[in-house]
Design a protein around this motif. Structure first.
Motif, PDB file in Angstrom:
ATOM      1  N   MET A   1       0.847  -1.208   0.000  1.00  0.00           N
ATOM      2  CA  MET A   1       0.000   0.000   0.000  1.00  0.00           C
ATOM      3  C   MET A   1       0.875   1.248   0.000  1.00  0.00           C
ATOM      4  N   GLU A   2       0.389   2.318  -0.557  1.00  0.00           N
ATOM      5  CA  GLU A   2       1.128   3.568  -0.667  1.00  0.00           C
ATOM      6  C   GLU A   2       1.453   4.127   0.719  1.00  0.00           C
ATOM      7  N   HIS A   3       2.481   4.976   0.760  1.00  0.00           N
ATOM      8  CA  HIS A   3       2.860   5.604   2.018  1.00  0.00           C
ATOM      9  C   HIS A   3       1.772   6.597   2.432  1.00  0.00           C
ATOM     10  N   ILE A   4       1.202   6.378   3.606  1.00  0.00           N
ATOM     11  CA  ILE A   4       0.078   7.194   4.087  1.00  0.00           C
ATOM     12  C   ILE A   4       0.521   7.960   5.333  1.00  0.00           C
ATOM     13  N   THR A   5       0.455   9.276   5.275  1.00  0.00           N
ATOM     14  CA  THR A   5       0.750  10.097   6.447  1.00  0.00           C
ATOM     15  C   THR A   5      -0.475  10.149   7.355  1.00  0.00           C
ATOM     16  N   LEU A   6      -0.297  10.730   8.567  1.00  0.00           N
ATOM     17  CA  LEU A   6      -1.405  10.819   9.516  1.00  0.00           C
ATOM     18  C   LEU A   6      -2.547  11.658   8.946  1.00  0.00           C
ATOM     19  N   LEU A   7      -2.208  12.817   8.380  1.00  0.00           N
ATOM     20  CA  LEU A   7      -3.237  13.678   7.825  1.00  0.00           C
ATOM     21  C   LEU A   7      -3.953  12.996   6.660  1.00  0.00           C
ATOM     22  N   LEU A   8      -3.188  12.320   5.817  1.00  0.00           N
ATOM     23  CA  LEU A   8      -3.792  11.619   4.694  1.00  0.00           C
ATOM     24  C   LEU A   8      -4.703  10.497   5.177  1.00  0.00           C
ATOM     25  N   GLY A   9      -4.300   9.836   6.267  1.00  0.00           N
ATOM     26  CA  GLY A   9      -5.146   8.801   6.851  1.00  0.00           C
ATOM     27  C   GLY A   9      -6.462   9.372   7.356  1.00  0.00           C
ATOM     28  N   ILE A  10      -6.397  10.556   7.984  1.00  0.00           N
ATOM     29  CA  ILE A  10      -7.624  11.215   8.470  1.00  0.00           C
ATOM     30  C   ILE A  10      -8.543  11.559   7.292  1.00  0.00           C
ATOM     31  N   VAL A  11      -7.939  12.040   6.210  1.00  0.00           N
ATOM     32  CA  VAL A  11      -8.725  12.402   5.027  1.00  0.00           C
ATOM     33  C   VAL A  11      -9.417  11.164   4.451  1.00  0.00           C
ATOM     34  N   ILE A  12      -8.694  10.052   4.361  1.00  0.00           N
ATOM     35  CA  ILE A  12      -9.265   8.823   3.802  1.00  0.00           C
ATOM     36  C   ILE A  12     -10.413   8.315   4.671  1.00  0.00           C
ATOM     37  N   ILE A  13     -10.211   8.330   5.993  1.00  0.00           N
ATOM     38  CA  ILE A  13     -11.278   7.885   6.906  1.00  0.00           C
ATOM     39  C   ILE A  13     -12.503   8.789   6.774  1.00  0.00           C
ATOM     40  N   THR A  14     -12.263  10.093   6.681  1.00  0.00           N
ATOM     41  CA  THR A  14     -13.375  11.034   6.530  1.00  0.00           C
ATOM     42  C   THR A  14     -14.108  10.809   5.214  1.00  0.00           C
ATOM     43  N   ALA A  15     -13.353  10.487   4.156  1.00  0.00           N
ATOM     44  CA  ALA A  15     -13.974  10.202   2.864  1.00  0.00           C
ATOM     45  C   ALA A  15     -14.863   8.969   2.951  1.00  0.00           C
ATOM     46  N   LEU A  16     -14.423   7.972   3.681  1.00  0.00           N
ATOM     47  CA  LEU A  16     -15.239   6.766   3.845  1.00  0.00           C
ATOM     48  C   LEU A  16     -16.463   7.042   4.711  1.00  0.00           C
ATOM     49  N   VAL A  17     -16.331   7.960   5.666  1.00  0.00           N
ATOM     50  CA  VAL A  17     -17.503   8.376   6.444  1.00  0.00           C
ATOM     51  C   VAL A  17     -18.519   9.059   5.537  1.00  0.00           C
ATOM     52  N   PHE A  18     -18.017   9.920   4.639  1.00  0.00           N
ATOM     53  CA  PHE A  18     -18.919  10.540   3.664  1.00  0.00           C
ATOM     54  C   PHE A  18     -19.598   9.476   2.814  1.00  0.00           C
ATOM     55  N   ASP A  19     -18.839   8.483   2.384  1.00  0.00           N
ATOM     56  CA  ASP A  19     -19.398   7.406   1.564  1.00  0.00           C
ATOM     57  C   ASP A  19     -20.500   6.664   2.324  1.00  0.00           C
ATOM     58  N   PHE A  20     -20.290   6.475   3.618  1.00  0.00           N
ATOM     59  CA  PHE A  20     -21.279   5.829   4.471  1.00  0.00           C
ATOM     60  C   PHE A  20     -22.552   6.673   4.535  1.00  0.00           C
ATOM     61  N   THR A  21     -22.409   7.986   4.733  1.00  0.00           N
ATOM     62  CA  THR A  21     -23.590   8.858   4.762  1.00  0.00           C
ATOM     63  C   THR A  21     -24.271   8.902   3.400  1.00  0.00           C
ATOM     64  N   ASN A  22     -23.470   8.828   2.340  1.00  0.00           N
ATOM     65  CA  ASN A  22     -24.031   8.777   0.994  1.00  0.00           C
ATOM     66  C   ASN A  22     -24.907   7.543   0.836  1.00  0.00           C
ATOM     67  N   GLY A  23     -24.471   6.425   1.419  1.00  0.00           N
ATOM     68  CA  GLY A  23     -25.238   5.185   1.323  1.00  0.00           C
ATOM     69  C   GLY A  23     -26.603   5.285   1.961  1.00  0.00           C
ATOM     70  N   PHE A  24     -26.670   5.726   3.234  1.00  0.00           N
ATOM     71  CA  PHE A  24     -27.991   5.768   3.869  1.00  0.00           C
ATOM     72  C   PHE A  24     -28.806   6.971   3.403  1.00  0.00           C
ATOM     73  N   HIS A  25     -28.127   8.015   2.913  1.00  0.00           N
ATOM     74  CA  HIS A  25     -28.854   9.168   2.400  1.00  0.00           C
ATOM     75  C   HIS A  25     -29.567   8.823   1.095  1.00  0.00           C
ATOM     76  N   ASP A  26     -28.963   7.949   0.290  1.00  0.00           N
ATOM     77  CA  ASP A  26     -29.478   7.669  -1.055  1.00  0.00           C
ATOM     78  C   ASP A  26     -30.164   6.315  -1.176  1.00  0.00           C
ATOM     79  N   THR A  27     -30.337   5.590  -0.056  1.00  0.00           N
ATOM     80  CA  THR A  27     -31.072   4.324  -0.131  1.00  0.00           C
ATOM     81  C   THR A  27     -32.449   4.533  -0.735  1.00  0.00           C
TER      82      THR A  27
END
Length: 427
Positions: A1-27
């Protein structure tokens, strides 16, 4: 896996949280009509939608390329900018979910990205031509095309159903609804999961973890598909209630027409790389199908609130994201403050939602709609549609009119000129 910094890790987790909200928002886009017509039980419907969302995430990456390579210029975009964009998108998703309005998660994400990019690098950071051709034009065209297609499809389904009877037709179209709902779920995964793939890929490019022209890595595709599937299974019951019963009352024939039309529009746009709003497409299809049944009425008060939310999505998400980006310029303290603000806001919205719980047990329990004056569209369609009773009652109406006219004429003739009664009666 690519080198992930702490800030980049936070961004990725936040993006997946958005994806989760997208899922229940658009069911609701896939399953609202299926649930409201009784074709599937609520929990079964969202489970089916979740699986097909996951499958759809692996079907294409064209929309992800639009997000990661086309919407904003990659040069000068830092992970903080993407984090700020996600903050605005998540909060808009949650606010509209709280009030039960089906707004566009796609436009929330793109509005957030535009606002954060402008705040960070100026207006030149946004590719205006891409915004117009692949975001704004599809946003206007999608509900219109899907609505017209659903209106015509509903007319055809009722015409075909006249030969087999109402009950038999409804039973057949319930089965068709299940298939068409599955197609919408597949299309939703193909279109919406890719937006998160694109935003994570953009973050990896901005953080120097992958090359600027790289496609989404496999682990990004898998994680985005899983996140949207889990969110879908949770079920956005408030929006399902609005889409299923709040806009119009749907019969199985109309539900089938709406879902088939919406799925066709979404899949076509995904193959073309248009970052289409599935919410706009499905909402337009529901309204079109509602008008496609003789006597069908769209509740324009609810539709108006929805249209207002659509218009506010891009600017509202952009403003919040721009503010978040400005705060994060302070440094680590600013990043921490924005993170705490996001978490606190999410918790506050969740606690507010507990005051009036909407779930699979009461999603179809809606208050009787107040009588509304017919809207312009409904009135226009009704004006050119002959009610079924008019033709049958035409002869009776003519006879009644003749009788009334005859009585009126008799009343106007002087008594002396009328024919006297037979003399035999007097004798």
């Amino acid at each position: 896996m690519e080198h992930i910094t702490l800030l980049l890790g936070i961004v990725i987790i936040t993006a997946l949280v958005f994806d989760f909200t997208n899922g229940f928002h658009d069911t609701a886009n896939a399953m609202a009509t299926t649930i409201s017509t009784g074709a599937l039980k609520p929990k079964t419907a969202v489970a089916m939608s979740a699986v097909l969302n996951l499958v759809g995430a692996f079907m294409s990456v064209e929309v992800a390329k639009t997000i990661s390579k086309g919407l904003v210029n990659e040069e000068g975009i830092q992970p903080e900018v993407i984090f700020a964009a996600l903050v605005g998108a998540i909060l808009w998703n949650l606010v509209t979910w709280l009030v039960g309005l089906p707004s566009s998660s796609s436009h929330a994400l793109m509005g957030g990205l535009i606002g954060a990019a402008v705040a960070s690098a100026g207006i030149g950071a946004v590719n205006g031509s891409v915004v117009v051709t692949k975001v704004l034009i599809p946003a206007i065209a999608a509900p219109l095309v899907a609505g017209i297609a659903a209106y015509l499809a509903a007319k055809v389904t009722y015409k075909l159903g006249d030969k087999v009877g109402e009950k038999t037709s409804a039973k057949g179209y319930r089965a068709g609804q299940i298939a068409s709902a599955g197609l919408v779920s597949l299309a939703h995964g193909t279109n919406d999961a890719q937006k998160t793939m694109g935003i994570i890929t953009l973050a990896l490019i901005a953080g120097g973890a992958i090359a600027p022209d790289a496609n989404p890595p496999v682990w990004v595709i898998v994680s985005a598909g899983m996140a949207i599937a889990m969110g879908t299974y949770l079920g956005g019951w408030r929006i399902i209630r609005t889409m299923g019963s709040g806009l119009t009352d749907l019969h199985p024939q109309q539900g089938f027409a709406a879902q088939t039309s919406a799925a066709s529009v979404i899949l076509a746009s995904s193959n073309l790389g248009f970052s289409l709003s599935t919410t706009h497409s499905c909402s337009g299809a529901v309204m079109g199908a509602g008008l496609g049944r003789r006597g069908g009425v769209v509740r324009w008060s609810t539709a108006t609130r929805m249209f207002v939310a659509w218009g506010l999505t891009l600017p509202a998400a952009a403003l919040v994201s721009a503010g978040a980006e400005l705060v994060m310029r302070i440094g680590d303290v600013g990043i921490a403050a924005v993170t705490l603000f996001l978490i606190g806001s999410c918790l506050a919205i969740w606690f507010i939602s507990r005051r009036q719980v909407v779930d699979h047990n009461n999603v179809n329990e809606v208050e009787p709609a107040r009588a509304e004056e017919p809207g312009v569209v409904t009135t226009a369609i009704a004006a050119v549609t002959v009610p079924p009773t008019v033709a049958a009652a035409g002869t009776n109406a003519a006879a009644t009119t003749a009788e009334v006219t005859d009585e009126a004429l008799k009343a106007t003739i002087p008594a002396a000129t009328q024919t006297p009664a037979a003399p035999a009666a007097a004798v």
